[in-house]
Enzyme design. Structure first.
Site, mmCIF file in Angstrom:
data_model
loop_
_atom_site.group_PDB
_atom_site.id
_atom_site.type_symbol
_atom_site.label_atom_id
_atom_site.label_comp_id
_atom_site.label_asym_id
_atom_site.label_seq_id
_atom_site.Cartn_x
_atom_site.Cartn_y
_atom_site.Cartn_z
ATOM 1 C CB CYS A 182 -5.604 -3.137 3.317
ATOM 2 S SG CYS A 182 -4.227 -4.013 4.019
ATOM 3 C CB ILE A 225 -6.107 2.888 14.538
ATOM 4 C CG1 ILE A 225 -5.496 3.451 15.830
ATOM 5 C CG2 ILE A 225 -5.536 3.591 13.296
ATOM 6 C CD1 ILE A 225 -5.579 4.927 16.053
ATOM 7 N NE ARG A 247 -3.532 1.665 2.787
ATOM 8 C CZ ARG A 247 -4.667 1.917 2.187
ATOM 9 N NH1 ARG A 247 -5.198 1.021 1.391
ATOM 10 N NH2 ARG A 247 -5.291 3.055 2.358
ATOM 11 N N PRO A 286 -9.364 4.359 3.903
ATOM 12 C CG PRO A 286 -10.700 6.018 4.875
ATOM 13 C CD PRO A 286 -10.145 4.633 5.114
ATOM 14 C CB ILE A 287 -6.279 7.333 0.067
ATOM 15 C CG1 ILE A 287 -7.150 7.089 -1.157
ATOM 16 C CG2 ILE A 287 -5.492 6.102 0.411
ATOM 17 C CD1 ILE A 287 -6.343 7.170 -2.435
ATOM 18 C CG ASP A 288 -10.763 10.664 3.316
ATOM 19 O OD1 ASP A 288 -10.233 9.602 3.678
ATOM 20 O OD2 ASP A 288 -11.236 11.481 4.124
ATOM 21 C CD GLN A 289 -8.648 13.625 5.857
ATOM 22 O OE1 GLN A 289 -8.181 14.732 6.145
ATOM 23 N NE2 GLN A 289 -9.922 13.452 5.563
ATOM 24 C CG ASP A 320 1.277 -1.027 13.334
ATOM 25 O OD1 ASP A 320 0.138 -1.231 12.884
ATOM 26 O OD2 ASP A 320 2.119 -0.306 12.748
#
Ligand code: EPZ
Length: 430
Positions: A117, A327, A93, A123-126, A305
């Site tokens: 994933c 998260i 990614r 999302p990748i809006d930011q 993580d």
């Protein structure tokens, strides 16, 4: 198919050396294409994710020479394309960092849309909002994101959520924009700071990384540098929990203890002993551990993580524990595997309610993702009998020489490829 075979039972004792931070390395590798001058990157972890990103960089004409196992020289003087295709983004990614890096240097970039994933919708809006705020025209069509701009110019950007990826990606592009950029509500993770320090060593002007306001003064060009990546907070944390769960005693070397404070605090709370030195930590678990409550949060909170590793340890600790994942919404997929080993865990939404049991039993299990895979290895290290773990390719994305490092601490673990290897291991361990 490669698998790990593990015979549980031995407390892990000894010393382990932690490698460079994978998630810093991904941002730093991408950033290294932003100059025409050679860049030397040291302490680069030799894991699958960095290898894939290097291939993606090579696919557009970057020259990457390995000077030794953990050092590369990157030369991006002759980049001949600005498109990172589907294959790389499907495998990793973080190829999307090439979007920010190429947009910054060439004012144009095209990267395949990262797919869904397995830890949540991600999302990748930011990221896109940030590029648009810098004046890029961003389009998403036919599975590709393209970003173009005649003139990237600095802006004031407020992140709606705290995101590591978008903070780094916007920082990359803004470094070579004209004027000032302010990123508010920025992620504060150590790897965000490391990418900023790397860019500053190339001549960027970035201030405030590690706080929630990052100020970037755009520069015209970046120059070459030699830079050593920080130690991996999550690899270190995983070995801290390996000591805890196996009732072992491990000296974890080449770490920055400050980055591990939220992890150390929880381990002390459940009964571990921790000694801190300048660049190492000793973790010992002399008795059965106890319960706690933990919620994952952006840095300096407890890292998502490390959530599977602490939950697995709590599943063998005394009493009832509650683990809340704030998260990613789909990060409890390993719980089914732990239940097969005897854990008593109930997941309700983003919360796991854990009743500690006395022991696990070995089983055939699969790694659902990188950190969950590492947690299942920890479970197998302490289980009665033998476990076989499938899908270890996930674990190899982020842990260098994991079986070798565990073996040096006294674990019985091997990477196997065939039934014959499995039989050989079983004969050996008796
Ligand atoms: C990074 O992922 C790490 N990956 C992850 O490590 C880590 O789990 C995560 O940060 C959180 O610390 C890399 O650094 C390569 P985010 P990233 O953007 O950047 C939401 C590992 O095991 N969000 O900080 O993808 C998102 O859904 C991996 O090494 C948006 O809403 O994570 C999540 O809820 C797995 N819009 C939250 O923000 C966006 O545009 C944090 O995500 C971007 C993110």
């Amino acid at each position: 198919m490669e698998q790990y075979i593990i015979k549980g039972g031995s407390p892990l004792v000894g010393e382990v050396e932690i490698g460079g931070a994978k998630n810093a390395a991904l941002g730093i590798l991408a950033a290294s294409v932003m100059t025409t001058e050679p860049v030397i990157i040291e302490n680069l972890p030799d894991v699958r994710d960095t290898a894939v990103l290097i291939q993606a960089m090579e696919s557009i004409g970057t020259r990457v020479e390995r000077l030794d196992r953990h050092t590369v020289r990157v030369n991006a003087a002759n980049i001949s394309g600005y498109t990172i295709d589907d294959g790389y983004i499907k495998k990793i990614r973080a190829s999307y960092y090439m979007l920010g890096a190429l947009l910054g240097r060439f004012k144009t970039a095209e990267v395949a849309l990262p797919g869904g994933c397995n830890i949540g919708s991600r999302p990748i809006d930011q990221h896109l909002k940030g590029f648009r705020a810098l004046g890029a025209k961003v389009e998403v069509s036919r599975g590709m994101i393209s970003a173009k701009s005649e003139n990237l110019s600095g802006n004031h950007i407020y992140m709606d959520v705290v995101t590591v990826g978008a903070t780094i990606n916007i920082m990359l592009a803004a470094t070579l924009a004209t004027g000032k950029t302010i990123i508010e509500n920025a992620a504060k993770e150590p790897h965000v700071v490391d990418v900023a320090n790397f860019l500053n060593s190339m001549g960027a002007s970035i201030k405030g990384a590690g706080t929630d306001v990052i100020r970037i003064k755009g520069v015209e060009r970046l120059h070459g540098t030699t830079y050593s990546i920080i130690p991996d907070q999550i690899e270190a944390g995983t070995f801290m929990f390996a000591a805890a769960i196996t009732k072992g005693d491990i000296m974890i070397k080449n770490v920055i203890p400050k980055h591990l404070e939220s992890i150390s605090a929880k381990l002390i709370e459940i009964g571990c002993e921790i000694e801190e030195f300048d660049d190492c930590l000793r973790v010992a678990a002399p008795r059965r551990l106890t319960n706690t409550h933990v919620k994952t949060l952006p840095y300096p909170g407890f890292p998502t993580d490390m959530q599977p590793q602490i939950a697995t340890t709590l599943a063998l600790s005394e009493g009832t524990s509650i683990v809340t994942e704030s998260i990613f919404e789909n990060r409890f997929k390993y719980v089914g595997e732990l239940q097969r080993m005897g854990a008593n865990i109930k997941v309700e939404g983003n919360t796991a309610i854990i009743e500690g049991v006395d022991s696990f039993t070995g089983a055939g299990i699969s790694a659902p993702d990188l950190r969950a895979g590492a947690a299942l290895v920890l479970a197998a290290l302490v289980a009665d009998g033998i476990s076989i773990i499938d899908d270890i390719v996930y674990i190899e994305r982020g842990y260098e020489d994991f079986p070798e490092k565990l073996t040096a601490l006294g674990a019985s673990i091997e990477k196997v490829e065939s039934e014959r290897d499995i039989q050989k291991f079983k004969l050996k361990v008796g």
